[in-house]
Structures are given as C-alpha cells and as structure tokens.
Design a protein around this motif. Structure first.
Motif, PDB file in Angstrom:
ATOM      1  N   ILE A   9       0.839  -1.204   0.000  1.00 42.35           N
ATOM      2  CA  ILE A   9       0.000   0.000   0.000  1.00 42.35           C
ATOM      3  C   ILE A   9       0.873   1.253   0.000  1.00 42.35           C
ATOM      4  O   ILE A   9       0.589   2.226  -0.701  1.00 42.35           O
ATOM      5  CB  ILE A   9      -0.963  -0.007   1.200  1.00 42.35           C
ATOM      6  CG1 ILE A   9      -1.924  -1.201   1.087  1.00 42.35           C
ATOM      7  CG2 ILE A   9      -1.742   1.299   1.286  1.00 42.35           C
ATOM      8  CD1 ILE A   9      -2.818  -1.395   2.283  1.00 42.35           C
TER       9      ILE A   9
ATOM     10  N   SER B 229       2.127   1.761  -3.392  1.00 48.74           N
ATOM     11  CA  SER B 229       1.048   2.226  -4.266  1.00 48.74           C
ATOM     12  C   SER B 229       0.748   3.708  -4.031  1.00 48.74           C
ATOM     13  O   SER B 229       0.291   4.398  -4.938  1.00 48.74           O
ATOM     14  CB  SER B 229      -0.220   1.385  -4.052  1.00 48.74           C
ATOM     15  OG  SER B 229      -0.792   1.627  -2.773  1.00 48.74           O
TER      16      SER B 229
ATOM     17  N   GLY C 100      -1.598  -1.597  -9.429  1.00 45.10           N
ATOM     18  CA  GLY C 100      -1.561  -1.759  -7.977  1.00 45.10           C
ATOM     19  C   GLY C 100      -1.723  -3.209  -7.561  1.00 45.10           C
ATOM     20  O   GLY C 100      -1.039  -3.684  -6.646  1.00 45.10           O
TER      21      GLY C 100
ATOM     22  N   GLY D  34       0.796  -5.760  -5.215  1.00 41.23           N
ATOM     23  CA  GLY D  34       0.353  -6.627  -4.129  1.00 41.23           C
ATOM     24  C   GLY D  34       0.615  -8.092  -4.410  1.00 41.23           C
ATOM     25  O   GLY D  34       1.049  -8.841  -3.529  1.00 41.23           O
TER      26      GLY D  34
ATOM     27  N   ILE E  37      -3.716   2.281  -5.499  1.00 37.83           N
ATOM     28  CA  ILE E  37      -3.897   2.018  -4.065  1.00 37.83           C
ATOM     29  C   ILE E  37      -5.008   1.000  -3.854  1.00 37.83           C
ATOM     30  O   ILE E  37      -4.893   0.071  -3.040  1.00 37.83           O
ATOM     31  CB  ILE E  37      -4.206   3.324  -3.318  1.00 37.83           C
ATOM     32  CG1 ILE E  37      -3.057   4.322  -3.484  1.00 37.83           C
ATOM     33  CG2 ILE E  37      -4.469   3.052  -1.839  1.00 37.83           C
ATOM     34  CD1 ILE E  37      -3.306   5.672  -2.836  1.00 37.83           C
ATOM     35  N   ALA E  38      -6.102   1.155  -4.609  1.00 41.25           N
ATOM     36  CA  ALA E  38      -7.212   0.206  -4.502  1.00 41.25           C
ATOM     37  C   ALA E  38      -6.769  -1.194  -4.907  1.00 41.25           C
ATOM     38  O   ALA E  38      -7.097  -2.186  -4.243  1.00 41.25           O
ATOM     39  CB  ALA E  38      -8.381   0.668  -5.373  1.00 41.25           C
TER      40      ALA E  38
ATOM     41  N   ALA F  75      -3.661  -2.482  -4.926  1.00 40.38           N
ATOM     42  CA  ALA F  75      -2.712  -3.033  -3.948  1.00 40.38           C
ATOM     43  C   ALA F  75      -3.417  -3.457  -2.671  1.00 40.38           C
ATOM     44  O   ALA F  75      -3.097  -4.496  -2.078  1.00 40.38           O
ATOM     45  CB  ALA F  75      -1.624  -2.007  -3.645  1.00 40.38           C
ATOM     46  N   THR F  76      -4.388  -2.655  -2.221  1.00 41.34           N
ATOM     47  CA  THR F  76      -5.135  -2.988  -1.006  1.00 41.34           C
ATOM     48  C   THR F  76      -5.916  -4.281  -1.185  1.00 41.34           C
ATOM     49  O   THR F  76      -5.939  -5.141  -0.288  1.00 41.34           O
ATOM     50  CB  THR F  76      -6.104  -1.844  -0.653  1.00 41.34           C
ATOM     51  OG1 THR F  76      -5.364  -0.629  -0.473  1.00 41.34           O
ATOM     52  CG2 THR F  76      -6.870  -2.170   0.627  1.00 41.34           C
ATOM     53  N   LEU F  77      -6.531  -4.457  -2.344  1.00 40.19           N
ATOM     54  CA  LEU F  77      -7.309  -5.672  -2.592  1.00 40.19           C
ATOM     55  C   LEU F  77      -6.433  -6.915  -2.521  1.00 40.19           C
ATOM     56  O   LEU F  77      -6.814  -7.924  -1.917  1.00 40.19           O
ATOM     57  CB  LEU F  77      -7.979  -5.581  -3.965  1.00 40.19           C
ATOM     58  CG  LEU F  77      -8.824  -6.789  -4.373  1.00 40.19           C
ATOM     59  CD1 LEU F  77     -10.006  -6.954  -3.418  1.00 40.19           C
ATOM     60  CD2 LEU F  77      -9.322  -6.648  -5.810  1.00 40.19           C
ATOM     61  N   THR F  78      -5.243  -6.847  -3.122  1.00 40.49           N
ATOM     62  CA  THR F  78      -4.392  -8.051  -3.144  1.00 40.49           C
ATOM     63  C   THR F  78      -3.725  -8.309  -1.803  1.00 40.49           C
ATOM     64  O   THR F  78      -3.209  -9.403  -1.581  1.00 40.49           O
ATOM     65  CB  THR F  78      -3.320  -7.938  -4.246  1.00 40.49           C
ATOM     66  OG1 THR F  78      -2.640  -6.686  -4.120  1.00 40.49           O
ATOM     67  CG2 THR F  78      -3.932  -8.065  -5.619  1.00 40.49           C
ATOM     68  N   THR F  79      -3.694  -7.327  -0.891  1.00 41.50           N
ATOM     69  CA  THR F  79      -3.214  -7.614   0.462  1.00 41.50           C
ATOM     70  C   THR F  79      -4.278  -8.322   1.287  1.00 41.50           C
ATOM     71  O   THR F  79      -3.964  -8.991   2.266  1.00 41.50           O
ATOM     72  CB  THR F  79      -2.791  -6.320   1.189  1.00 41.50           C
ATOM     73  OG1 THR F  79      -3.915  -5.434   1.269  1.00 41.50           O
ATOM     74  CG2 THR F  79      -1.640  -5.645   0.473  1.00 41.50           C
ATOM     75  N   LEU F  80      -5.533  -8.175   0.878  1.00 47.88           N
ATOM     76  CA  LEU F  80      -6.632  -8.836   1.586  1.00 47.88           C
ATOM     77  C   LEU F  80      -6.923 -10.218   1.027  1.00 47.88           C
ATOM     78  O   LEU F  80      -7.478 -11.068   1.727  1.00 47.88           O
ATOM     79  CB  LEU F  80      -7.898  -7.969   1.495  1.00 47.88           C
ATOM     80  CG  LEU F  80      -7.793  -6.561   2.100  1.00 47.88           C
ATOM     81  CD1 LEU F  80      -9.070  -5.773   1.832  1.00 47.88           C
ATOM     82  CD2 LEU F  80      -7.504  -6.636   3.592  1.00 47.88           C
TER      83      LEU F  80
END
Length: 244
Positions: free
Chosen positions: A3, A6, A118, A122, A176-177, A179-184
């Motif tokens: 994140i 990103s 992004g 991730g 950012i969106a 990268a955040t999704l792939t961290t979850l």
C-alpha cells in the motif's frame, strides 16, 4: 509495504498529469526512459519469476507465456476499441474534437489499467520482496506516463479541464485500490505465475505500442530519447541485480 508503494504510484500519477498540463517540450525523454524501465521489468524480472513459479503447460506452452500473450492482445484490443493512438495526431499539437466520449473512454481504460498496476504490486509481494520492489519501480515509472496520458487523452478530445482532473484523480487512486485488494486476498501460487505473465503482457504492450511511439514521433525522435530508453532498461537491470 504494498500500500505504501502504491501511494508513491498515486503521487507519480498526479505528477504525470501536472507535467502534461505544464510541459510540452522534452517530454519525449521522460517517456523514453519510462519505456526502458518497463521493458527491463518485463524481461529481467516478471517473466523469469512467472516461469519459475508455474510449471503448468497447455498444449506444450507454459501457462505464464500464454497469459503473457493474452495480456498483450487484450490491451491491443482495448486500444483499438477506444482509438487511444489518436494521441499522435498533430504531433502533440492542441486539438479539440466532437468525440468527447472517446477521450473519456480512453481515460477510463487507463484507470482500469492503473488498478491492475496496484494489484501487480500486491501480487508480487506474495512471491518475494525483491520481485515486488522491481515491479513497484516499473509500475511507479509507468504511472507517471499513465497520469500524463490520462490528462492528455481526456483534453485532446475536447473534454473540459475539470473532467480531465477527475479522471486523473481516479487514475491516481486506482493503484492504491488494487494493492489494497491483493493484500486482503491471497492469490494461489498456481495462479500467481499466470497473473504475472498477464501483467507482463500489459506492460510490454504499453511500452512498445504506446509509450515508445509517443516518445519517438517524427519531429521529436532524437538520439537523447533513444539514450533515455537504453538508460531506463540498464537501470532496471542494475536494480534487479542488486535486489537478487
């Protein structure tokens, strides 16, 4: 970390849009260097890592290479559908067209691509940090041109500056969106190699069919532009060698 990287991509996208608004001269050097960085990421890191991760083959071809070709062709089809290469008209001269919707469609396509950028950062962190850093450098360099092109494409077809800024903002937020999704969400290793191959196809197409042609237009193609492209490629070779 994905994140955070990103967020750097977010800032670079905004910077690209600002440069597009302020500067017309010498942008060919920036685009040439960005294309070299993208080529280096694909050739020296994404494809080798994808092939190392995935041993599945379909009809004698490794799955990552199939998704690589699919990614390349997918971006080509999208570009043809929205006529993104019309940006070369007049060699960057100011034009206004009645087809404002085409500019919005082209800018929206770049927003989707930035989301995938992004997601690639991730996904790379799910493999190893060295790969993720190399991918992030390529994405950050590429997102400068994304912001540059999002603003340029939107205004080129007669859209108001306000619309261009809205699309530029969405384009900046998209990594950012992703990268955040792939961290979850954890991507299964059997799919990770295929995904990296797909992203490599996206990146290579944009470098060779979109970024480089913009850098080397008939009036702006110079030895310095070519040198910038070579420098970008060598830079990624050095970075990847150090991270390894």
């Amino acid at each position: 970390m994905p994140i955070l990287l990103s967020v750097v991509a977010f800032l670079m996208t905004l910077l690209g849009g600002l440069v597009a608004h302020r500067v017309r001269e010498r942008r060919n050097l920036v685009l040439g260097a960005a294309a070299g960085v993208m080529l280096g990421v694909v050739a020296f890191d994404l494809l080798p890592e994808a092939l190392a991760l995935d041993t599945m083959t379909l009809h004698g071809v490794p799955l990552p290479m199939l998704t690589f070709a699919a990614g390349f062709l997918a971006v080509h089809i999208v570009e043809r559908a929205v006529a993104m290469h019309d940006t070369h008209e007049g060699d960057y001269a100011a034009h206004r067209h009645a087809h404002a919707g085409m500019g919005l469609a082209a800018g929206s396509a770049l927003v989707i691509h930035s989301f995938l950028d992004g997601a690639a950062i991730g996904a790379a962190f799910q493999t190893d940090t060295a790969l993720a850093v190399a991918v992030a450098i390529g994405v950050i360099a590429h997102d400068f041109t994304d912001g540059f092109n999002t603003y340029t494409l939107t205004t080129l077809y007669g859209n108001a500056r306000r619309r261009a800024i809205i699309l530029l903002t969405l384009d900046a937020i998209a990594p950012i969106a992703g990268a955040t999704l792939t961290t979850l969400l954890t991507i299964p290793q059997c799919l990770l190699g295929a995904y990296l191959g797909l992203f490599a196809g996206f990146l290579l197409y944009l470098a060779t069919s979109h970024i480089l042609p913009e850098a080397h237009t008939p009036r702006r193609s110079t030895g310095l532009t070519l040198t910038a492209t070579l420098a970008g490629t060598l830079f990624m070779w050095a970075v990847i060698g150090l991270t390894e």
